[in-house]
Scaffold this active site. Sequence first.
Site, PDB file in Angstrom:
ATOM      1  N   LYS A  71       0.803  -1.229   0.000  1.00  0.00           N
ATOM      2  CA  LYS A  71       0.000   0.000   0.000  1.00  0.00           C
ATOM      3  C   LYS A  71       0.841   1.287   0.000  1.00  0.00           C
ATOM      4  O   LYS A  71       0.423   2.287  -0.559  1.00  0.00           O
ATOM      5  CB  LYS A  71      -0.954   0.014   1.201  1.00  0.00           C
ATOM      6  CG  LYS A  71      -2.145  -0.906   1.017  1.00  0.00           C
ATOM      7  CD  LYS A  71      -3.090  -0.813   2.197  1.00  0.00           C
ATOM      8  CE  LYS A  71      -4.268  -1.749   2.017  1.00  0.00           C
ATOM      9  NZ  LYS A  71      -5.185  -1.720   3.159  1.00  0.00           N
ATOM     10  N   ASP A 107      -9.860   3.147   2.243  1.00  0.00           N
ATOM     11  CA  ASP A 107     -10.042   2.477   3.546  1.00  0.00           C
ATOM     12  C   ASP A 107     -10.629   3.422   4.602  1.00  0.00           C
ATOM     13  O   ASP A 107     -11.479   3.028   5.404  1.00  0.00           O
ATOM     14  CB  ASP A 107      -8.699   1.943   4.080  1.00  0.00           C
ATOM     15  CG  ASP A 107      -8.240   0.690   3.360  1.00  0.00           C
ATOM     16  OD1 ASP A 107      -9.096  -0.030   2.806  1.00  0.00           O
ATOM     17  OD2 ASP A 107      -7.021   0.419   3.355  1.00  0.00           O
TER      18      ASP A 107
HETATM   19  P1  NAP Z   1      -0.120  -2.802   7.975  1.00  0.00           P
HETATM   20  O1  NAP Z   1       0.099  -1.498   7.289  1.00  0.00           O
HETATM   21  O2  NAP Z   1       0.830  -3.917   7.764  1.00  0.00           O
HETATM   22  O3  NAP Z   1      -0.248  -2.474   9.555  1.00  0.00           O
HETATM   23  C1  NAP Z   1      -0.348  -3.524  10.498  1.00  0.00           C
HETATM   24  C2  NAP Z   1      -0.655  -2.936  11.874  1.00  0.00           C
HETATM   25  O4  NAP Z   1      -0.874  -4.007  12.784  1.00  0.00           O
HETATM   26  C3  NAP Z   1       0.487  -2.088  12.444  1.00  0.00           C
HETATM   27  O5  NAP Z   1      -0.036  -1.090  13.294  1.00  0.00           O
HETATM   28  C4  NAP Z   1       1.261  -3.145  13.271  1.00  0.00           C
HETATM   29  O6  NAP Z   1       2.034  -2.591  14.309  1.00  0.00           O
HETATM   30  C5  NAP Z   1       0.092  -3.920  13.861  1.00  0.00           C
HETATM   31  N1  NAP Z   1       0.456  -5.285  14.265  1.00  0.00           N
HETATM   32  C6  NAP Z   1       0.685  -6.338  13.442  1.00  0.00           C
HETATM   33  N2  NAP Z   1       0.958  -7.446  14.177  1.00  0.00           N
HETATM   34  C7  NAP Z   1       0.889  -7.070  15.476  1.00  0.00           C
HETATM   35  C8  NAP Z   1       1.068  -7.748  16.718  1.00  0.00           C
HETATM   36  N3  NAP Z   1       1.370  -9.054  16.754  1.00  0.00           N
HETATM   37  N4  NAP Z   1       0.918  -7.048  17.867  1.00  0.00           N
HETATM   38  C9  NAP Z   1       0.610  -5.742  17.829  1.00  0.00           C
HETATM   39  N5  NAP Z   1       0.432  -5.036  16.700  1.00  0.00           N
HETATM   40  C10 NAP Z   1       0.564  -5.685  15.538  1.00  0.00           C
HETATM   41  O7  NAP Z   1      -1.561  -3.407   7.582  1.00  0.00           O
HETATM   42  P2  NAP Z   1      -2.912  -2.612   7.259  1.00  0.00           P
HETATM   43  O8  NAP Z   1      -3.099  -2.479   5.806  1.00  0.00           O
HETATM   44  O9  NAP Z   1      -2.935  -1.390   8.108  1.00  0.00           O
HETATM   45  O10 NAP Z   1      -4.025  -3.667   7.752  1.00  0.00           O
HETATM   46  C11 NAP Z   1      -4.254  -3.923   9.133  1.00  0.00           C
HETATM   47  C12 NAP Z   1      -5.429  -4.908   9.284  1.00  0.00           C
HETATM   48  O11 NAP Z   1      -6.626  -4.287   8.812  1.00  0.00           O
HETATM   49  C13 NAP Z   1      -5.280  -6.193   8.470  1.00  0.00           C
HETATM   50  O12 NAP Z   1      -5.791  -7.266   9.210  1.00  0.00           O
HETATM   51  C14 NAP Z   1      -6.145  -5.954   7.248  1.00  0.00           C
HETATM   52  O13 NAP Z   1      -6.675  -7.152   6.679  1.00  0.00           O
HETATM   53  C15 NAP Z   1      -7.270  -5.124   7.860  1.00  0.00           C
HETATM   54  N6  NAP Z   1      -7.934  -4.263   6.871  1.00  0.00           N
HETATM   55  C16 NAP Z   1      -9.237  -4.536   6.613  1.00  0.00           C
HETATM   56  C17 NAP Z   1      -9.916  -3.743   5.699  1.00  0.00           C
HETATM   57  C18 NAP Z   1     -11.360  -4.046   5.420  1.00  0.00           C
HETATM   58  O14 NAP Z   1     -11.827  -3.673   4.338  1.00  0.00           O
HETATM   59  N7  NAP Z   1     -12.076  -4.661   6.334  1.00  0.00           N
HETATM   60  C19 NAP Z   1      -9.272  -2.694   5.033  1.00  0.00           C
HETATM   61  C20 NAP Z   1      -7.917  -2.459   5.338  1.00  0.00           C
HETATM   62  C21 NAP Z   1      -7.268  -3.260   6.251  1.00  0.00           C
HETATM   63  P3  NAP Z   1       3.569  -2.134  14.034  1.00  0.00           P
HETATM   64  O15 NAP Z   1       3.462  -0.767  13.402  1.00  0.00           O
HETATM   65  O16 NAP Z   1       4.182  -2.129  15.352  1.00  0.00           O
HETATM   66  O17 NAP Z   1       4.164  -3.155  13.094  1.00  0.00           O
END
Ligand code: NAP
Length: 287
Positions: A71, A107
């Site tokens: 992204k 999003d």
């Molecule tokens: P991303 O940019 O990779 O960000 C991941 C986030 O999760 C970061 O804040 C990361 O913290 C945190 N994280 C990951 N593993 C963790 C753990 N074990 N303990 C604590 N924090 C943790 O991903 P993203 O695009 O933001 O997506 C995040 C989630 O939202 C995903 O599950 C995705 O599928 C979901 N999502 C859903 C939709 C929907 O349409 N429903 C849309 C977008 C995203 P750090 O910064 O410390 O690494």
Amino acid sequence: MRISGHTKVCSVIGDPVCRTLSPVMHNAAFKEAKLDYVYVGFRVAENELQDAMQGVRSLGIHGINVTMPHKSSVIKYLDGLDPMAERIGAVNTILNEKGKLRGFDTDGIGTMAALEGKGVNLKGRKLLLLGAGGAARAVAFQAAREAGELTILNRSVGKARELARVLGREFGKPINGESLSPDRVNEELENTDVIVNATSIGMYPHSEEIPISSEWLTKNLCIMDLVYDPLETRLIKAAKAAGAKVINGLEVLVAQGAVSFEIWTGVKAPVEVMRAALVKRFKEAEP
Ligand code: NAP
């Protein structure tokens, strides 16, 4: 669906993409709107991203959704950005305009639409946002204008603090960025109205994880989980058991998908058909 040489192609790129539900939702929407479009998934590794974007231009692929982990990294291969995507620093939707690729982020708008759709107004209320990744940044930029108070908690505390600093300066209100620790969560919960989990905690294959201890959840809270794989995350189950209002990731998936659909087609998205297609797929996948 009759595919021909005229059919416009849309796609999701990510790594992995094997569990994506976007094709289900978008192909149902194209069919309902009688549009000669088709939607497929392409797995693209990080080191292939530049070539993939050139391929989008060469093949005339019309629209792209971008998912983890591309992204932010995709931005440098695009020709232009929507102002909101530029501020967020993440793109989840690309429109190919005669070979020029323009990036958008749906999003944040999708999350706000999903909250509104469930009757949740952030005006004057305290939002606790978990995460500071791509999705969390998108939510934060949209929600900061509305929310009375905003606290962002993230595992990597530097990212939460930086995001809070940028938003505080832009919106002229105090926004807190702190560490996602149990103590901090407990402290924040006292006067929180709405919690949005925008971390990937609880997502397959780590579906046993939960970002907040279940005994701290109360019926006064509204809890939204962006994670939709599984649909009933441990957080959603615990929130339901506590009597809280819950909004699952499917609502955001539909709402952000509807905005992408409208960017690509200029046609109003058939939101109910998109939701029904997803619900049917989730039911089919139930054990
Ligand atoms: P991303 O940019 O990779 O960000 C991941 C986030 O999760 C970061 O804040 C990361 O913290 C945190 N994280 C990951 N593993 C963790 C753990 N074990 N303990 C604590 N924090 C943790 O991903 P993203 O695009 O933001 O997506 C995040 C989630 O939202 C995903 O599950 C995705 O599928 C979901 N999502 C859903 C939709 C929907 O349409 N429903 C849309 C977008 C995203 P750090 O910064 O410390 O690494």
